[in-house]
Design a protein around this motif. Structure first.
Motif, PDB file in Angstrom:
ATOM      1  N   CYS A  96       0.706  -1.323  -0.103  1.00  0.00           N
ATOM      2  CA  CYS A  96       0.008   0.159   0.031  1.00  0.00           C
ATOM      3  C   CYS A  96       0.830   1.345  -0.014  1.00  0.00           C
ATOM      4  O   CYS A  96       0.637   2.315   0.617  1.00  0.00           O
ATOM      5  N   LEU A  97       2.068   1.112  -0.597  1.00  0.00           N
ATOM      6  CA  LEU A  97       2.732   2.292  -0.972  1.00  0.00           C
ATOM      7  C   LEU A  97       3.010   2.966  -2.238  1.00  0.00           C
ATOM      8  O   LEU A  97       2.214   2.000  -3.143  1.00  0.00           O
ATOM      9  N   ALA A  98       3.407   4.012  -2.642  1.00  0.00           N
ATOM     10  CA  ALA A  98       3.204   4.556  -3.849  1.00  0.00           C
ATOM     11  C   ALA A  98       3.948   4.484  -5.035  1.00  0.00           C
ATOM     12  O   ALA A  98       3.918   4.777  -5.987  1.00  0.00           O
ATOM     13  N   VAL A  99       5.054   3.475  -4.927  1.00  0.00           N
ATOM     14  CA  VAL A  99       6.025   3.542  -6.081  1.00  0.00           C
ATOM     15  C   VAL A  99       5.609   2.434  -6.763  1.00  0.00           C
ATOM     16  O   VAL A  99       5.190   1.414  -6.899  1.00  0.00           O
ATOM     17  N   ALA A 100       5.658   2.971  -8.310  1.00  0.00           N
ATOM     18  CA  ALA A 100       5.374   2.055  -9.550  1.00  0.00           C
ATOM     19  C   ALA A 100       6.632   1.411  -9.969  1.00  0.00           C
ATOM     20  O   ALA A 100       7.463   2.308 -10.539  1.00  0.00           O
ATOM     21  N   PRO A 101       7.146   0.406  -9.237  1.00  0.00           N
ATOM     22  CA  PRO A 101       8.560  -0.005  -9.578  1.00  0.00           C
ATOM     23  C   PRO A 101       9.160  -0.311 -10.937  1.00  0.00           C
ATOM     24  O   PRO A 101       8.385  -0.863 -11.794  1.00  0.00           O
ATOM     25  N   VAL A 102      10.308   0.567 -11.179  1.00  0.00           N
ATOM     26  CA  VAL A 102      11.082   0.162 -12.277  1.00  0.00           C
ATOM     27  C   VAL A 102      12.359  -0.442 -11.808  1.00  0.00           C
ATOM     28  O   VAL A 102      13.152   0.298 -10.981  1.00  0.00           O
ATOM     29  N   LEU A 103      12.917  -1.558 -12.397  1.00  0.00           N
ATOM     30  CA  LEU A 103      13.904  -1.997 -11.823  1.00  0.00           C
ATOM     31  C   LEU A 103      14.913  -2.319 -12.866  1.00  0.00           C
ATOM     32  O   LEU A 103      14.677  -2.865 -13.967  1.00  0.00           O
ATOM     33  N   ARG A 104      16.380  -1.926 -12.824  1.00  0.00           N
ATOM     34  CA  ARG A 104      17.475  -1.970 -13.793  1.00  0.00           C
ATOM     35  C   ARG A 104      18.657  -2.396 -12.819  1.00  0.00           C
ATOM     36  O   ARG A 104      19.094  -2.264 -11.909  1.00  0.00           O
ATOM     37  N   ILE A 105      19.574  -3.387 -13.840  1.00  0.00           N
ATOM     38  CA  ILE A 105      20.527  -3.905 -13.317  1.00  0.00           C
ATOM     39  C   ILE A 105      21.751  -3.325 -14.309  1.00  0.00           C
ATOM     40  O   ILE A 105      21.574  -3.594 -15.600  1.00  0.00           O
ATOM     41  N   LEU A 106      22.965  -2.553 -13.828  1.00  0.00           N
ATOM     42  CA  LEU A 106      23.727  -1.923 -14.354  1.00  0.00           C
ATOM     43  C   LEU A 106      25.221  -2.561 -14.202  1.00  0.00           C
ATOM     44  O   LEU A 106      25.308  -3.133 -13.036  1.00  0.00           O
ATOM     45  N   ASP A 107      25.967  -2.488 -15.101  1.00  0.00           N
ATOM     46  CA  ASP A 107      27.418  -3.014 -14.871  1.00  0.00           C
ATOM     47  C   ASP A 107      28.312  -1.970 -14.268  1.00  0.00           C
ATOM     48  O   ASP A 107      27.557  -0.518 -14.133  1.00  0.00           O
ATOM     49  N   ALA A 108      29.463  -2.036 -13.920  1.00  0.00           N
ATOM     50  CA  ALA A 108      30.385  -0.907 -13.383  1.00  0.00           C
ATOM     51  C   ALA A 108      30.339   0.234 -14.385  1.00  0.00           C
ATOM     52  O   ALA A 108      30.704   1.462 -13.935  1.00  0.00           O
ATOM     53  N   ASP A 109      30.218   0.231 -15.913  1.00  0.00           N
ATOM     54  CA  ASP A 109      30.090   1.242 -16.673  1.00  0.00           C
ATOM     55  C   ASP A 109      28.693   1.928 -16.770  1.00  0.00           C
ATOM     56  O   ASP A 109      28.990   3.096 -17.751  1.00  0.00           O
ATOM     57  N   GLY A 110      27.936   1.409 -16.215  1.00  0.00           N
ATOM     58  CA  GLY A 110      26.375   2.099 -16.190  1.00  0.00           C
ATOM     59  C   GLY A 110      25.484   1.466 -17.443  1.00  0.00           C
ATOM     60  O   GLY A 110      24.355   1.919 -17.639  1.00  0.00           O
ATOM     61  N   ALA A 123       1.144  -3.636  -9.239  1.00  0.00           N
ATOM     62  CA  ALA A 123       1.799  -4.709  -9.014  1.00  0.00           C
ATOM     63  C   ALA A 123       3.389  -4.539  -8.734  1.00  0.00           C
ATOM     64  O   ALA A 123       4.078  -3.397  -8.866  1.00  0.00           O
ATOM     65  N   ASP A 124       3.791  -5.427  -7.915  1.00  0.00           N
ATOM     66  CA  ASP A 124       5.284  -5.412  -7.396  1.00  0.00           C
ATOM     67  C   ASP A 124       6.101  -5.953  -8.681  1.00  0.00           C
ATOM     68  O   ASP A 124       5.682  -6.271  -9.727  1.00  0.00           O
ATOM     69  N   VAL A 125       7.405  -5.720  -8.539  1.00  0.00           N
ATOM     70  CA  VAL A 125       8.339  -6.094  -9.751  1.00  0.00           C
ATOM     71  C   VAL A 125       9.100  -7.059  -9.276  1.00  0.00           C
ATOM     72  O   VAL A 125      10.129  -6.968  -8.271  1.00  0.00           O
ATOM     73  N   GLU A 126       9.824  -7.970 -10.084  1.00  0.00           N
ATOM     74  CA  GLU A 126      10.952  -9.063  -9.826  1.00  0.00           C
ATOM     75  C   GLU A 126      11.414  -9.265 -11.218  1.00  0.00           C
ATOM     76  O   GLU A 126      10.817  -9.554 -11.984  1.00  0.00           O
ATOM     77  N   THR A 127      12.590  -9.691 -11.107  1.00  0.00           N
ATOM     78  CA  THR A 127      13.420 -10.260 -12.065  1.00  0.00           C
ATOM     79  C   THR A 127      14.474 -11.208 -11.574  1.00  0.00           C
ATOM     80  O   THR A 127      15.058 -11.119 -10.607  1.00  0.00           O
ATOM     81  N   THR A 262      -5.503  -4.674  -6.982  1.00  0.00           N
ATOM     82  CA  THR A 262      -4.420  -5.298  -6.394  1.00  0.00           C
ATOM     83  C   THR A 262      -4.745  -6.516  -6.044  1.00  0.00           C
ATOM     84  O   THR A 262      -5.903  -7.045  -6.260  1.00  0.00           O
ATOM     85  N   ARG A 263      -3.727  -7.209  -5.131  1.00  0.00           N
ATOM     86  CA  ARG A 263      -3.877  -8.607  -4.705  1.00  0.00           C
ATOM     87  C   ARG A 263      -3.648  -8.510  -3.149  1.00  0.00           C
ATOM     88  O   ARG A 263      -3.041  -7.517  -2.708  1.00  0.00           O
ATOM     89  N   THR A 264      -4.287  -9.308  -2.457  1.00  0.00           N
ATOM     90  CA  THR A 264      -4.167  -9.424  -0.933  1.00  0.00           C
ATOM     91  C   THR A 264      -3.923 -10.954  -0.536  1.00  0.00           C
ATOM     92  O   THR A 264      -4.260 -11.986  -1.159  1.00  0.00           O
ATOM     93  N   VAL A 265      -3.275 -10.961   0.792  1.00  0.00           N
ATOM     94  CA  VAL A 265      -3.151 -12.288   1.486  1.00  0.00           C
ATOM     95  C   VAL A 265      -4.235 -12.354   2.316  1.00  0.00           C
ATOM     96  O   VAL A 265      -4.414 -13.515   2.968  1.00  0.00           O
ATOM     97  N   ASP A 266      -4.831 -11.439   2.622  1.00  0.00           N
ATOM     98  CA  ASP A 266      -5.902 -11.362   3.628  1.00  0.00           C
ATOM     99  C   ASP A 266      -7.156 -11.575   3.256  1.00  0.00           C
ATOM    100  O   ASP A 266      -7.865 -11.022   2.657  1.00  0.00           O
ATOM    101  N   LEU A 267      -7.705 -12.653   3.753  1.00  0.00           N
ATOM    102  CA  LEU A 267      -9.103 -13.417   3.098  1.00  0.00           C
ATOM    103  C   LEU A 267      -9.897 -13.546   4.070  1.00  0.00           C
ATOM    104  O   LEU A 267      -9.663 -13.429   5.352  1.00  0.00           O
ATOM    105  N   TRP A 268     -11.189 -13.424   3.839  1.00  0.00           N
ATOM    106  CA  TRP A 268     -12.374 -13.548   4.743  1.00  0.00           C
ATOM    107  C   TRP A 268     -13.185 -14.659   4.765  1.00  0.00           C
ATOM    108  O   TRP A 268     -13.779 -15.002   3.508  1.00  0.00           O
TER     109      TRP A 268
END
Length: 277
Positions: A96-110, A123-127, A262-268
């Motif tokens: 429930c936070l505001a970041v719309a994530p973008v994820l990058r992996i950079l080498d030593a030279d950028g 949605a969260d992000v993973e790679t 969104t999605r939740t783990v809290d069910l009823w």
């Protein structure tokens, strides 16, 4: 896990304060005096809102970060070994936070070696990243809309790739009648070579309700049967899965929340037919 820890509270109605968490081995802990839950991790955890790391971090670790200024992503140095796959996750919408994530992996030279963003809104992000050589890399965490501010916090989790699975259910609300069992289908999505059986349970099950896993399944969909006894009442629950005979990894089933996209783990669970809900 298994050790005493600390957590810092921040919010519009909170002054920054540190609380000591009790030692334990469970998946989460309750922050004293608040009722809030935080996740326990079996590896080092960092608070990047105070200071970024000076030296590259080794897998595994988890960190809390904040995109305080618009257009200014965070850069996290990472030490990694050639050919050893790493799972990198950025959580924010699910918290429930505001970041719309973008994820990058950079080498030593950028140079960007990998990039991931949301597959759907909120949605969260993973790679998964396999380093091409031994050395230092940088994880860049940004916002899709280049936004920032006090609510743009995130949780970064970097762990070795291991066999794993996810659990999902079709809805976050279930109703059953006294004397009439309810079958809840749970979909299992296997990842990274996981091929074992999954054992399900329901945490937080109210009194006079019982839950048992059906013995037969096709391996993709498991079934939990819930039965209400006399005087049963409903309440909040979570469906949890573990590899058969193993304590971890522990995974919670998620369900869509269509009202919030969104999605939740809290069910009823509700109990009908004249029984109190």
């Amino acid at each position: 896990q298994g050790k005493v820890g600390t957590v810092t509270l921040r919010g519009w109605n909170l002054s920054a304060a540190t609380r000591t968490l009790p030692a334990g081995d469970g998946p989460d802990a309750v922050v004293p005096g608040t009722g809030s839950r935080v996740r326990r991790e079996p590896h080092p955890c960092f608070d990047f809102t105070r200071a970024k790391p000076d030296a590259p971090l080794a897998t595994p670790f988890t960190a809390t970060g904040l995109l305080a200024r618009p257009g200014a992503p965070d850069l996290v140095p990472l030490r990694a070994g050639k050919g050893k796959p790493i799972l990198i996750q950025v959580e924010s919408p699910s918290l429930c936070l505001a970041v719309a994530p973008v994820l990058r992996i950079l080498d030593a030279d950028g140079k960007a070696l990998a990039r991931a963003e949301q597959e759907r809104p909120n949605a969260d992000v993973e790679t998964t990243f396999t380093p091409p050589a031994d050395g230092t890399y940088r994880i860049e965490v940004g916002d899709l809309y280049r936004a920032g501010g006090p609510r743009h916090a995130y949780r970064l989790r970097v762990v070795p790739v291991a066999p794993d699975f996810d659990l999902t259910v079709a809805t976050d609300r279930f109703a059953l009648s006294a004397g009439r069992p309810l079958d809840i289908p749970v979909t299992v999505t296997r990842r990274s070579g996981f091929s074992g059986d999954v054992e399900l349970s329901i945490e937080g099950l109210p009194p006079n309700l019982t839950a048992n896993q059906a013995a037969k399944s096709d391996g993709k969909t498991l079934t939990l049967r819930v039965t209400a006894g006399k005087g049963a009442a409903g309440g909040p629950v979570r469906i949890v899965g573990r590899p058969a005979g193993q304590p971890s990894p522990r995974r919670e089933a998620t369900a869509p929340m269509t009202e919030f996209d969104t999605r939740t783990v809290d069910l009823w669970l509700s109990v009908t037919d004249g029984v109190a809900k």
